[in-house]
Scaffold this motif. Structure first.
Motif, short mmCIF file in Angstrom:
data_model
loop_
_atom_site.label_atom_id
_atom_site.label_comp_id
_atom_site.label_asym_id
_atom_site.label_seq_id
_atom_site.Cartn_x
_atom_site.Cartn_y
_atom_site.Cartn_z
N GLY A 267 -3.29 4.14 -1.38
CA GLY A 267 -3.81 4.32 0.04
C GLY A 267 -4.48 5.71 0.30
O GLY A 267 -4.99 5.91 1.41
N ASN A 268 -3.92 6.86 -0.44
CA ASN A 268 -3.94 8.07 -0.04
C ASN A 268 -5.47 8.73 -0.54
O ASN A 268 -5.85 8.26 -1.30
CB ASN A 268 -2.94 9.04 -0.76
N ASP B 298 -3.59 7.21 -5.04
CA ASP B 298 -4.80 7.42 -4.52
C ASP B 298 -5.48 6.00 -4.02
O ASP B 298 -5.36 5.27 -4.96
CB ASP B 298 -5.61 8.19 -5.51
N GLN B 299 -6.25 6.07 -2.98
CA GLN B 299 -7.02 5.33 -2.81
C GLN B 299 -8.10 4.83 -3.84
O GLN B 299 -8.57 5.59 -4.34
CB GLN B 299 -7.86 5.63 -1.45
N ALA C 120 -7.86 7.06 5.42
CA ALA C 120 -8.03 6.30 4.11
C ALA C 120 -6.82 5.06 3.97
O ALA C 120 -7.27 4.19 3.29
CB ALA C 120 -7.75 7.38 3.07
N MET C 121 -5.57 5.52 4.58
CA MET C 121 -4.63 4.50 4.28
C MET C 121 -4.96 3.35 5.28
O MET C 121 -4.60 2.16 4.87
CB MET C 121 -3.40 4.97 4.87
N VAL D 205 0.84 -1.26 0.08
CA VAL D 205 0.06 0.09 0.04
C VAL D 205 1.02 1.33 -0.05
O VAL D 205 1.65 1.16 0.74
CB VAL D 205 -1.00 -0.01 1.49
N GLU E 223 -8.08 2.36 6.15
CA GLU E 223 -9.00 1.36 5.49
C GLU E 223 -8.39 0.44 4.50
O GLU E 223 -8.69 -0.46 4.40
CB GLU E 223 -9.95 2.35 4.71
N THR E 224 -7.57 1.14 3.75
CA THR E 224 -6.82 0.35 2.61
C THR E 224 -6.18 -0.90 2.99
O THR E 224 -6.15 -1.87 2.62
CB THR E 224 -6.03 1.11 1.53
N SER F 57 -5.09 0.36 -8.00
CA SER F 57 -4.72 -1.02 -7.76
C SER F 57 -3.87 -1.37 -9.01
O SER F 57 -4.26 -1.20 -10.30
CB SER F 57 -5.40 -1.86 -7.02
#
Length: 271
Positions: free
Chosen positions: A128-129, A77-78, A186-187, A72, A189-190, A81
């Motif tokens: 993750g951001n 950005d979240q 956010a990070m 991650v 959560e990821t 992927s």
């Protein structure tokens, strides 16, 4: 994993609370002390090349042990992927999947090696951001102020004040701090989602700035008690903020001095 290069990169690795034993002097020794864990948070100083080398070596070492679950990155950005890409995907395809923009402030030459090490191992890389489009919403979300304790909130606000060299109007301190809180959330959560998908026996690595990984302020405050995690903070040069909570400190040579406040004043000057 080149153990010899890892030794050269690290001047000292000091494990907090483990003074009675010699600190590990290589990435394999570091991992031997920290594993098993579902999540490994690696903090960095963004302009210290040895810190990105540490991240790459950790990813390679975990992959060699069959433990790498995912990577991650704060730098993407979240929601982005590489999960749909093959291990031999081109760097262009990886950058596209992560939405990696050359003008975004995160040089691919700096972070590409750790990203590609994960991709080549077959592990997904996840952004993750907090996306920029959600930052204004976060600035006005007063509920974020209650997400962490009052002491941590005040330290976050002071970090914003100091990080901007006292140049921000006081009215902007709380909204800017909320962006940091939202980014940490956010990070987290990821990280939690990646660990769940990775399954048992795997470790998900988070790469982020030191301020985001520290236990008393950052991502760890948003992680559930059921998720085992360890924190490594990489520091360049003389020790800073001794005692800040982490499980290990990886020391590297000092970087050339920079007047960050002078640079910030120049950027903020009216054009």
């Amino acid at each position: 994993m080149n153990c010899r290069s890892a030794v050269l990169f690290a001047l000292t690795v000091s494990l907090l609370g483990a003074c009675a034993s010699a600190p590990p002097a290589s990435v394999p020794a570091l991992l031997d002390r920290l594993l098993p864990t579902q999540a490994l948070l690696i903090g960095e100083q963004h302009d210290a090349a040895e810190h990105q080398a540490l991240q790459r070596d950790v990813v390679l070492a975990l992959a060699a042990r069959g433990r790498l679950g995912a990577l991650v990155m704060e730098m993407a950005d979240q929601g982005r992927s590489t999960s749909g890409l093959a291990a031999d995907a081109s760097e262009d395809s990886v950058r596209e999947s992560l939405g990696w923009k050359p003008e975004g402030g995160w040089p691919w030459a700096t972070y590409g090696p750790v990203v590609m090490a994960a991709v080549r191992s077959g592990a997904p890389v996840l952004g993750g951001n907090l996306p920029r489009g959600r930052m204004r919403e976060a600035m006005g979300d007063a509920a974020l102020d209650g997400a962490i304790g009052d002491g941590a909130l005040q330290r976050q606000r002071e970090a914003i004040r100091e990080g901007h060299c006292g140049l921000l109007p006081e009215s902007q301190i709380a909204p800017m701090a909320r962006i940091q809180l939202a980014r940490d959330r956010a990070m987290a959560e990821t990280l939690v989602g990646a660990a769940r998908r990775a399954g048992p026996g795997k470790t998900v690595v988070l790469v982020a700035g030191n301020g985001h990984v520290r236990r008393d302020l950052g991502v760890p405050l948003y992680l559930p008690a059921t998720l085992s995690h360890r924190v490594v903070m990489a520091q360049a040069g003389a020790a800073k903020d001794e005692g800040r909570p982490s499980d290990a400190v990886w020391r590297t040579p000092a970087t050339p001095p920079r007047d960050h406040c002078a640079e910030l004043k120049q950027r903020m000057a009216p054009r």
